[in-house]
Design a protein around this motif. Structure first.
Motif, PDB file in Angstrom:
ATOM      1  N   LYS A 147       2.721  32.321  50.392  1.00 21.64           N
ATOM      2  CA  LYS A 147       2.260  31.066  49.251  1.00 21.64           C
ATOM      3  C   LYS A 147       3.624  30.509  49.241  1.00 21.64           C
ATOM      4  O   LYS A 147       4.698  31.001  48.766  1.00 21.64           O
ATOM      5  N   THR A 185       4.738  27.203  46.858  1.00 21.74           N
ATOM      6  CA  THR A 185       4.552  26.403  45.701  1.00 21.74           C
ATOM      7  C   THR A 185       5.779  25.347  45.253  1.00 21.74           C
ATOM      8  O   THR A 185       6.840  26.009  45.378  1.00 21.74           O
ATOM      9  N   SER A 234       9.022  37.972  46.411  1.00 24.06           N
ATOM     10  CA  SER A 234       8.896  36.949  45.533  1.00 24.06           C
ATOM     11  C   SER A 234      10.450  36.290  45.169  1.00 24.06           C
ATOM     12  O   SER A 234      11.183  36.870  44.871  1.00 24.06           O
ATOM     13  N   SER A 263       6.005  35.036  48.476  1.00 24.99           N
ATOM     14  CA  SER A 263       5.830  34.054  47.758  1.00 24.99           C
ATOM     15  C   SER A 263       7.168  33.143  47.391  1.00 24.99           C
ATOM     16  O   SER A 263       8.112  33.937  47.169  1.00 24.99           O
ATOM     17  N   THR A 309       8.843  29.617  45.335  1.00 26.88           N
ATOM     18  CA  THR A 309       8.317  28.728  44.564  1.00 26.88           C
ATOM     19  C   THR A 309       9.420  27.854  44.469  1.00 26.88           C
ATOM     20  O   THR A 309      10.705  28.413  44.235  1.00 26.88           O
TER      21      THR A 309
END
Length: 463
Positions: free
Chosen positions: A326, A328, A287, A305, A307
């Motif tokens: 993912k 974002t 992350s 992930s 972001t």
């Protein structure tokens, strides 16, 4: 000046020396007090023991020259010097156990072998230096306006607090289940293995070779806040050539630089706020959260992930989002040559500029207030735009030049897709359209007056 030469000497209670030189092969000092200054002790093996914790043993302007030195108790080196020379017969060692060693007023310890402190030892270095071939500190080390250097190996297994100091590990730097608290400190190390918790504040950290941040590590890095990359500015930075993270790092302000690779492991967490990140390869398997900063990279690969929030991203080559990954993005701008997603993308108030954008089969994207600016956009997965979800099979969006001929550019593009061997110019397509309308006037003239129809065809034709 007094000079004494002996094979072996044991001395108890009080040692009185003033402007003297003591030469002895093996020396053991069990002292309650030492009096005098500007002395020199030369010995092959020296053991000093002082057990009065209320009154540390003070060496004032003293020089100790030895091969092996062990110190037990509390000591102060005041403008003093300890030199442990290299020996071919014995293991060169400076050792402190069960006590406190304080260096002040330009004192120095230099060892050609190992400096060792046990877990019950505290070393305080104030405006002084320590250097060695190897260093193993298991207790508490406190540095203020100080410098410590280890040429082969520096291993910190206890706690290190440093303010306005320098830490140099020329070969390997290990922080083994330790605690680091560094402020306004410069760190230079090679092949670092970081298994530590603590805070690094307003410090320059340069790690060359391969750097590993272990699973249990948790570092908070605070630097002067920056919003745009400015290499010319003098500011703190965390620089690592090849950095692999298995633990967690929180970075605030300043810059993070990696010339080779920054890899965030599967269980690792990287959080950067107001930080400029200049990377080569950025691999996010765990992350990573980047807020209010600037991210520059050669390639970004996301299998975990990532972001982005209020962040400008510039990637020279590719951004790849894996099938189970993912991305974002919120209120950010992303620029790259190739953007490919096999996974999940959620974006809000964000612009993506690329040569080619590809959302592969099986991908899912959710967009709100998003602008895709690319030569080609290929969507083979599902896309939710403003709450409406569509499944699109090989749907392609091609950007056309904004020169007044966009319709004919689009027709030319589609004709070439059907038959790549034939190419049409916008001029040819315009003239073909005018010729068709004139030939089939009865199909179009009802939409115009007689004059307007002819005028429109004249304007439409390429002269």
């Amino acid at each position: 000046m007094l000079k004494s030469k002996q094979k072996k000497l044991s001395h108890y209670n009080t040692l009185l020396m003033n402007h003297s030189v003591l030469e002895v092969e093996d020396c053991s000092l069990f002292l309650d007090k030492i009096e005098g200054k500007e002395n020199a002790i030369k010995t092959k093996s020296l053991h000093i023991e002082h057990l009065d914790k209320a009154n540390p043993l003070n060496f004032k302007k003293c020089a100790i020259h030895t091969t092996s030195l062990s110190m037990e108790g509390d000591f102060v080196l005041d403008d003093s010097f300890i030199y442990s020379e290299e020996s071919h017969d014995d293991y060169t060692l400076v050792q402190t156990v069960h006590g406190k060693l304080k260096l002040i007023n330009g004192s120095k310890i230099e060892s050609k072998g190992l400096i060792y402190t046990d877990k019950d030892t505290e070393i305080e270095v104030d405006n002084s230096t320590i250097s060695s071939q190897k260093m193993l500190n298991q207790g508490l080390t406190q540095l203020r306006d100080a410098e410590i250097t280890s040429e082969i190996l520096m291993q910190i297994k206890g706690r290190m607090d440093a303010i306005k100091s320098k830490i140099n590990a020329s070969n390997s730097w290990f922080t083994d289940q330790s605690q680091l608290n560094l402020t306004d400190t410069k760190v230079s190390a090679v092949n670092a293995s970081i298994d530590a918790t603590g805070k690094i504040k307003n410090s320059d950290v340069t790690l060359t070779g391969k750097t590993l941040v272990h699973t249990d590590a948790a570092l908070a890095i605070e630097m002067i806040p920056q919003t745009k990359l400015a290499p010319q500015s003098k500011r703190a930075q965390f620089k690592a050539d090849d950095l692999s993270m298995l633990g967690s790092m929180q970075v605030s302000g300043g810059s993070v630089v990696s010339n080779e690779q920054l890899k965030v492991g599967t269980q690792a967490v990287l959080a950067a706020n107001g930080t400029d990140m200049e990377l080569n390869q950025f691999d996010v398997n765990g992350s990573a959260v980047v807020k209010k900063g600037y991210l520059l990279a050669e390639n970004i690969t996301v299998t975990g992930s990532l972001t982005l929030e209020k962040t400008d991203v510039e990637v020279d080559k590719r951004i790849d989002i894996d099938a189970h990954a993912k991305l974002t993005a919120q209120m950010s701008e992303v620029k790259t040559k190739d953007f490919t997603s096999l996974g999940k993308v959620e974006a809000k108030a964000t612009t993506v500029k690329a040569t080619d954008i590809h959302f592969a089969a099986g991908s899912h994207s959710t967009f709100k207030g998003v602008k895709l600016d690319a030569n080609t956009v290929t969507i083979s997965g599902s896309m939710d735009v403003g709450g409406r979800t569509e499944s699109l099979d090989d749907y392609q969006i091609a950007q056309m030049p904004k020169d007044g001929d966009c319709l004919f550019h689009a027709i030319a593009h589609q004709l070439q897709v059907v038959d790549h061997r034939r190419k049409y110019s916008t001029e040819k397509l315009r003239n073909m359209a005018v010729a068709y309308i004139k030939k089939n006037k009865h199909q179009f003239q009802d939409f115009f007056t007689k004059d307007d129809f002819n005028t429109h065809l004249e304007k439409m034709a390429c002269q």
